[in-house]
Design an enzyme around this catalytic site. Sequence first.
Site, short mmCIF file in Angstrom:
data_model
loop_
_atom_site.label_atom_id
_atom_site.label_comp_id
_atom_site.label_asym_id
_atom_site.label_seq_id
_atom_site.Cartn_x
_atom_site.Cartn_y
_atom_site.Cartn_z
CE LYS A 1 -3.47 2.16 2.97
NZ LYS A 1 -3.80 1.77 4.33
CG ASP B 1 -7.61 -2.65 11.71
OD1 ASP B 1 -8.35 -2.03 12.18
OD2 ASP B 1 -6.11 -1.47 11.35
#
Length: 694
Positions: free
Chosen positions: A443, A521
């Site tokens: 990312k 998460d």
Amino acid sequence: MKVTTSTAPVLLVFLATISHSVICSTFGNDTDRLSLLEFKNAVILDPQKSLISWNESTHFCRWEGVSCSSKNPPRVTAIDLSNRGLVGLISPSLGNLTFLRNLSLATNRFTGQIPESLGHLRRLQSLYLSNNSLQGIIPSELAALREMQILDIGGNRFSGGFSLFTWDQLSGSFPSGIANLTNLIVFGLDDNLFTGSVPQWLGGQKTLQILSLSNNNFTGYIPSSLSNLSHLIELYLHSNQFIGNIPPSFGTFQFPGTITTSYNNLHGSLPNEIFRIPTINQVEFAFNNLNGELPTEVGNLESLKLLNLSHNMLSGSIPVSLGDLELLQELDLAFNNLSGKVPTKGIFKNLTAVQIDGNLGLCGGALELRLPKCPIKTSNKNKHKLSVLLKVVIPLASMATVVIVAKPISLPSFGSEFPKVSYKDLARATNRFSTANLIVAIKVFCLETMGAQKSFIAECNALRNVRHRNLVPILTACLSIDSSGNLCYISLAQRLSIAVDVSDALEYLHHSHQGTVIHCDLKPSNILLDGNMTAHVGDFGLARLRTDSTSVGNSDSTTSVAINGTIGYVAPECAVGGQVSTASDVYSFGVILLEIFIRRRPTDEMFKDGLSIAMYTEMNIPDKILQIIDPQLVQELGLSQEDLVTADENAARCLLSVMSIGLCCTKSAPSDRISMQEVSAKLHAVKDSYLRWY
Ligand SMILES: *[C@@H]1O[C@H](CO)[C@@H](O)[C@H](O)[C@H]1NC(C)=O
Ligand SMILES: *[C@@H]1O[C@H](CO)[C@@H](O)[C@H](O)[C@H]1NC(C)=O
Ligand SMILES: *[C@@H]1O[C@H](CO)[C@@H](O)[C@H](O)[C@H]1NC(C)=O
Ligand SMILES: *[C@@H]1O[C@H](CO)[C@@H](O)[C@H](O)[C@H]1NC(C)=O
Ligand SMILES: *[C@@H]1O[C@H](CO)[C@@H](O)[C@H](O)[C@H]1NC(C)=O
Ligand SMILES: *[C@@H]1O[C@H](CO)[C@@H](O)[C@H](O)[C@H]1NC(C)=O
Ligand SMILES: *[C@@H]1O[C@H](CO)[C@@H](O)[C@H](O)[C@H]1NC(C)=O
Ligand SMILES: *[C@@H]1O[C@H](CO)[C@@H](O)[C@H](O)[C@H]1NC(C)=O
Ligand SMILES: *[C@@H]1O[C@H](CO)[C@@H](O)[C@H](O)[C@H]1NC(C)=O
Ligand SMILES: *[C@@H]1O[C@H](CO)[C@@H](O)[C@H](O)[C@H]1NC(C)=O
Ligand SMILES: *[C@@H]1O[C@H](CO)[C@@H](O)[C@H](O)[C@H]1NC(C)=O
Ligand SMILES: *[C@@H]1O[C@H](CO)[C@@H](O)[C@H](O)[C@H]1NC(C)=O
């Protein structure tokens, strides 16, 4: 007189005998001649004019490729027309050549079926039909050929023209008539499209020396009975769909001892018995899921020439004794989990002969290998080898942050300072981005000045080809469901797609055969959208394997705010310090699903005093559902908030289904929640049925 009268009949008999033998030697057995001519007739193309001599002016025993017995009358005993470029059918008339012992039509372009009439050739010892374009099944009549020693019908798959259709190839289940051929020495069935399992009775064909079943579609287990083939020299089983173990009972191979099982779905540990066969010469077990360690006995195999165990899950170290094998010419151990010191003797000096890429725990070896130095022995000798999730966070001139999560980790000499991670390192750390046993999430955050770091961008571009459905692409944009904020330029269909993409990714994480990974998460900012609005799950900052987890590396990035999951999305059992499970991810997913369609964050100020987004939905479903759905979506769909009945029934039904899936996910007790598999299946069904209308 007496003499003359008595000699006349003798002479006549003599002449008669001569003329008879002349006729016979001119025309031989007419059946053979006519059968051969029929064979020639069925050949429609003879580019090398191999059959030009097959004419009336020449005795058939002198026709090209034909051999006869020296008996009277001469009979055809062998035909060798291999590699003549012949095109046509194989004439059934060959079945009349009852004295035929050897027939080779290999490497031509014969089509059609293998004639049943070949079953009449009781004296046949060898039949080569390999490398043609024959089709259909192997006729059961061939079971009558008790003298058969060599039966080679391999390579009738894509030769002579590519074909997608099974009926253009030799196919079917394993030919059972082979059981009758008790003198079989060579049996080649390779490169066809045979399916089903290989029967145990094959181990009863005790005379077999070469058995090739490679490049078919055989399934099931490798029969353990094959270890009864005590004369076996070569066994080719590669490129099929075999499962299970390589039978440990294998242990008797004659020189030169070749065994190949590459490209199957074999599991279990290496069959160490094979490494005790002194005559073994060539071993190829690449591209399976074999585990275990290479036994040190491998160093005793003095005739070993090629050992290919690449792309498995072998662990442990490389036996130093491999360096003692003088005949060893090629050694491929690439892409396993081998670790420790790479030997430097013998074959390890010739770097073109050794492949060891993709074994992250390896160190030392020849300088050219550029492996890290082996650590000086400490009390903890596996210090360099961490088998946990790895998170590497690299601040790049404060412009970008890359988060890489790989399992299992394997950067050697992973120290406390930030490692410099190059594309090559990544490729190494992720088994060349293997989708089979790694989860990679990359990312890039907020690249304010994209292009400033050219080499970095170049690496990103290289990484961009890394694809794993909805899981692992690299994204150079900062767009996430969260940051895009306004889900209102997104229609019902697109929202559904996002939900489906995310559920697919989670299903993969939870239920892949490699083990269970819990994301821990999941929240909108971790769901990244690419230019096509395809959703990808990223940031495995808190992810853990079911087995064990230790957090490694520095976590000063945005992920560190969420050490215990993120408020609003975290499942109730996590908040009270309970057991984290896949059901916790399901909960977070449910919240996101509701959020996508309601367009209210779970942290919205309206959700307080114990009212959660799930309860809010529960209270309004089904009749007031349109009152809580994102007003823009309702408007776009032309749905009336008041009147569910007259609304676009399909869209309304779809919304109801999605919201109830969301509720099934957000049950407070983990055991009441549905699994990600079910979620994904249900969402696919909803999406498909919705899209079918438009
Ligand atoms: C040729 O051989 C066939 C079969 O062996 C036999 O039936 C036939 O009589 C033979 N013909 C001649 C002319 O010998
Ligand atoms: C018949 O075969 C002979 C060789 O055996 C060849 O020389 C001749 O050209 C052939 N005849 C015809 C008409 O093909
Ligand atoms: C050879 O056998 C076929 C049947 O397989 C038969 O039809 C044909 O007449 C026979 N030819 C000769 C020359 O005997
Ligand atoms: C026929 O095949 C047998 C078995 O393979 C072999 O031993 C023999 O040499 C071959 N004969 C001819 C003439 O090719
Ligand atoms: C198969 O036949 C083709 C020509 O038709 C040839 O190029 C190829 O080498 C042959 N393969 C084998 C294994 O004999
Ligand atoms: C093959 O063997 C089986 C069992 O011995 C026998 O029943 C069958 O007739 C044989 N098939 C042929 C074609 O010889
Ligand atoms: C293989 O050999 C073993 C022992 O000799 C025997 O019990 C078994 O039946 C054999 N299997 C086959 C398929 O021949
Ligand atoms: C080969 O087997 C696989 C798995 O069983 C199957 O998906 C595939 O369709 C088969 N291929 C052919 C050509 O039969
Ligand atoms: C090992 O086997 C794989 C699969 O067949 C192949 O791609 C690779 O080139 C082989 N390695 C060597 C050194 O032959
Ligand atoms: C190194 O290995 C390669 C591949 O096996 C071989 O072709 C070459 O001859 C070997 N070189 C030396 C110096 O042994
Ligand atoms: C969007 O989809 C098209 C077609 O599937 C593809 O070629 C393109 O690369 C995709 N764009 C992005 C940004 O993923
Ligand atoms: C959650 O956070 C608390 C306090 O911040 C910490 O003590 C606990 O270890 C954390 N739990 C996990 C599973 O990280």
